[in-house]
Design an enzyme around this catalytic site. Structure first.
Site, PDB file in Angstrom:
ATOM      1  N   CYS A  30      61.305  -9.727   6.211  1.00  0.00           N
ATOM      2  CA  CYS A  30      61.285 -10.038   4.784  1.00  0.00           C
ATOM      3  C   CYS A  30      61.279 -11.538   4.597  1.00  0.00           C
ATOM      4  CB  CYS A  30      62.517  -9.457   4.123  1.00  0.00           C
ATOM      5  SG  CYS A  30      62.244  -7.781   3.616  1.00  0.00           S
ATOM      6  N   THR A  43      53.115  -1.479 -10.438  1.00  0.00           N
ATOM      7  CA  THR A  43      54.491  -0.975 -10.298  1.00  0.00           C
ATOM      8  C   THR A  43      54.861  -0.170 -11.541  1.00  0.00           C
ATOM      9  OG1 THR A  43      55.040  -2.901  -8.960  1.00  0.00           O
ATOM     10  CG2 THR A  43      56.894  -1.700  -9.913  1.00  0.00           C
ATOM     11  N   SER A  95      46.092  -2.719  -9.842  1.00  0.00           N
ATOM     12  CA  SER A  95      46.633  -3.994 -10.298  1.00  0.00           C
ATOM     13  C   SER A  95      45.531  -5.035 -10.184  1.00  0.00           C
ATOM     14  CB  SER A  95      47.816  -4.364  -9.393  1.00  0.00           C
ATOM     15  OG  SER A  95      48.718  -5.182 -10.062  1.00  0.00           O
ATOM     16  N   ALA A  96      45.223  -5.727 -11.299  1.00  0.00           N
ATOM     17  CA  ALA A  96      44.035  -6.599 -11.335  1.00  0.00           C
ATOM     18  C   ALA A  96      44.079  -7.744 -10.332  1.00  0.00           C
ATOM     19  CB  ALA A  96      43.872  -7.167 -12.744  1.00  0.00           C
ATOM     20  N   HIS A  97      45.292  -8.253 -10.047  1.00  0.00           N
ATOM     21  CA  HIS A  97      45.352  -9.441  -9.177  1.00  0.00           C
ATOM     22  C   HIS A  97      44.989  -9.134  -7.729  1.00  0.00           C
ATOM     23  CE1 HIS A  97      49.394  -8.875  -7.154  1.00  0.00           C
ATOM     24  NE2 HIS A  97      49.551  -8.058  -8.166  1.00  0.00           N
ATOM     25  N   THR A 100      52.040  -4.911 -28.183  1.00  0.00           N
ATOM     26  CA  THR A 100      50.731  -5.552 -28.389  1.00  0.00           C
ATOM     27  C   THR A 100      50.045  -5.741 -27.037  1.00  0.00           C
ATOM     28  OG1 THR A 100      51.614  -6.654 -30.324  1.00  0.00           O
ATOM     29  CG2 THR A 100      49.593  -7.583 -29.381  1.00  0.00           C
ATOM     30  N   ASN A 105      49.233  -1.077   2.435  1.00  0.00           N
ATOM     31  CA  ASN A 105      49.142  -2.521   2.203  1.00  0.00           C
ATOM     32  C   ASN A 105      49.588  -3.363   3.397  1.00  0.00           C
ATOM     33  OD1 ASN A 105      51.665  -1.284   1.178  1.00  0.00           O
ATOM     34  ND2 ASN A 105      52.312  -3.399   1.009  1.00  0.00           N
ATOM     35  N   GLN A 148      45.372  -1.198  -3.146  1.00  0.00           N
ATOM     36  CA  GLN A 148      44.639  -1.972  -2.138  1.00  0.00           C
ATOM     37  C   GLN A 148      43.155  -1.602  -2.057  1.00  0.00           C
ATOM     38  OE1 GLN A 148      45.682  -4.595  -0.505  1.00  0.00           O
ATOM     39  NE2 GLN A 148      47.829  -4.492  -1.102  1.00  0.00           N
TER      40      GLN A 148
HETATM   41  N1  PLP Z   1      51.284  -0.766  -4.407  1.00  0.00           N
HETATM   42  C1  PLP Z   1      50.736  -1.423  -3.378  1.00  0.00           C
HETATM   43  C2  PLP Z   1      50.096  -0.658  -2.286  1.00  0.00           C
HETATM   44  C3  PLP Z   1      50.766  -2.816  -3.328  1.00  0.00           C
HETATM   45  O1  PLP Z   1      50.233  -3.456  -2.294  1.00  0.00           O
HETATM   46  C4  PLP Z   1      51.399  -3.509  -4.390  1.00  0.00           C
HETATM   47  C5  PLP Z   1      51.491  -4.986  -4.353  1.00  0.00           C
HETATM   48  O2  PLP Z   1      51.821  -5.575  -3.345  1.00  0.00           O
HETATM   49  C6  PLP Z   1      51.935  -2.769  -5.449  1.00  0.00           C
HETATM   50  C7  PLP Z   1      51.868  -1.402  -5.426  1.00  0.00           C
HETATM   51  C8  PLP Z   1      52.590  -3.436  -6.601  1.00  0.00           C
HETATM   52  O3  PLP Z   1      51.668  -4.148  -7.360  1.00  0.00           O
HETATM   53  P1  PLP Z   1      52.177  -5.060  -8.584  1.00  0.00           P
HETATM   54  O4  PLP Z   1      53.168  -6.029  -7.978  1.00  0.00           O
HETATM   55  O5  PLP Z   1      50.973  -5.743  -9.087  1.00  0.00           O
HETATM   56  O6  PLP Z   1      52.835  -4.178  -9.532  1.00  0.00           O
END
Ligand code: PLP
Length: 375
Positions: free
Chosen positions: A327, A72, A199-201, A237, A151, A179
């Site tokens: 939602c 994000t 995004s690593a997660h 940091t 996503n 994704q």
């Molecule tokens: N973009 C896409 C396509 C995503 O699926 C997500 C997370 O759901 C994000 C951005 C945002 O990722 P983060 O919450 O790790 O910033």
């Protein structure tokens, strides 16, 4: 209670090797990377080795990778900087982007008085690339921002084709690859994307860390001020353990890509077959044989009364999936993505996003279907 996690587009389980790497860094490598003593220099070198490793996996160069706290943040940085520093006057995007892009663009549109055009979405949920060319033929310094893999429904953008069109019209191209990074091969030397984010997660790494790829030669101003970290672009940091964990997670994702992609694709096919067997009237959001291999979005032929409680009922049985058409907190608010492709009637029906990882099994799918039958 049995636990079945089928919400891997939302986040993924961290790999044990990544936990081991992060634990080592947290316990042993605690120097501040900006310090000049040995402890600090060691942390700094871990960061730079991580950057090199990530760049190598994407066939880019290390100087093009900027670490951030998440995707994000990276999306916000890129879009804001394109407006402020590159002086773009128009953004072409789509209504099915993640809110990290869509809402950011909508807010900045008013603040900076820029034009925003939305590319048409085809009934399959794919981007109408012909319409993109039409939009690009209009005058104006432009940024195109289109996600790679959606996503919610897993539709895939043909990056090579879109990049070519953007270059033809001299537009910058940003793509949200959250994704797909770690799940498909990228060659950024060959595909001249200007900006991408990760995004690593989402690839079995830690939460709270991501990166932006900014092509060499594009000069942006800092996102955060007050320090020299990340070439002065993002002061603060660095989160060394998260960065090292992200690099490890990406390395392992690419190391195992072939076998894991094959395994997950077969599991997706099994899920489609079993669901069709159980519910001959089932529909899919996006063409399930063309959507990305770890995402399946289905419209269940359930009555409206059953729709509201479906996620709750599955959760009670230890099953995590997500709902494409609502939602959180029980409020029935249609998904902005599905609202673009479904008619009113289908929008009321329960859409479920089932998203897989290599940790899932056929037993997980059988358990999901058994419990769907009980609803
Ligand atoms: N973009 C896409 C396509 C995503 O699926 C997500 C997370 O759901 C994000 C951005 C945002 O990722 P983060 O919450 O790790 O910033």
């Amino acid at each position: 209670m049995k636990k079945v996690y089928l919400d891997n587009a939302s986040t993924t389980a961290i790999r044990p090797e990544v936990v081991a790497e992060m634990t080592k860094v947290l316990t042993e490598d605690y120097g501040n990377p900006s310090s000049t003593h040995t402890f600090g220099r060691h942390s700094k070198s871990l960061i730079e080795l991580s950057r090199k490793s990530i760049a190598k996996n994407l066939n880019s160069s290390a100087q093009e990778i900027i670490f951030t706290s998440c995707a994000t943040e990276a999306n916000n940085f890129i879009i804001q900087s394109c407006i402020k520093d590159l002086k773009i006057t128009r953004i072409i995007t789509s209504k099915i982007e993640h809110h990290a892009v869509l809402h950011t663009i909508q807010i900045l549109q008013n603040q900076y008085n820029i034009d925003v055009d939305y590319v048409n979405i085809l009934p399959s949920g794919e981007i109408d690339v012909v319409h993109l060319s039409d939009l690009l033929s209009k005058e104006g310094k432009t940024l195109v921002s289109l996600m790679h893999v959606n996503n919610e429904i897993g539709t895939v953008l043909n990056l090579e084709r879109v990049v070519k069109i953007c270059k033809q019209y001299n537009a910058y191209f940003h793509t949200d690859t959250v994704q797909s990074i770690g799940k498909t091969i990228f060659n950024l030397q060959e595909t001249p994307i200007d900006f991408l984010v990760a995004s690593a997660h989402k690839f079995h790494g830690p939460k709270g860390v991501g990166f932006a790829f900014i092509r060499k030669g594009i000069v942006l101003n800092p996102l955060l001020l007050g320090g020299e970290q990340e070439k002065g672009l993002r002061a603060g940091t660095e989160s060394v353990h998260n960065i090292a964990g992200m690099a490890k997670a990406l390395e392992l994702s690419y190391l195992h890509l072939t076998e894991e992609e094959k395994y997950i694709s077969e599991l997706k096919k099994y899920t489609i077959d079993q669901l069709q067997l159980q519910y001959p009237d089932i529909k899919f959001n996006g063409n399930p044989t063309e959507t990305f291999y770890n995402i399946l979005n289905v419209i269940l032929p359930f009555s409206e009364e059953k729709t509201a409680m479906i996620l709750f009922n599955l959760d009670m049985k230890g099953i995590a999936v997500s709902r494409g058409s609502a939602c959180q907190s029980g409020s029935i608010k249609p998904s902005h993505v599905l609202a673009e492709i479904l008619n009113e009637e289908d929008l009321k029906k329960p859409s479920l996003r089932i998203s897989f990882s290599h940790y899932n099994t056929k037993e997980d799918i059988d358990y999901l279907i058994e419990n769907l039958k009980l609803i």
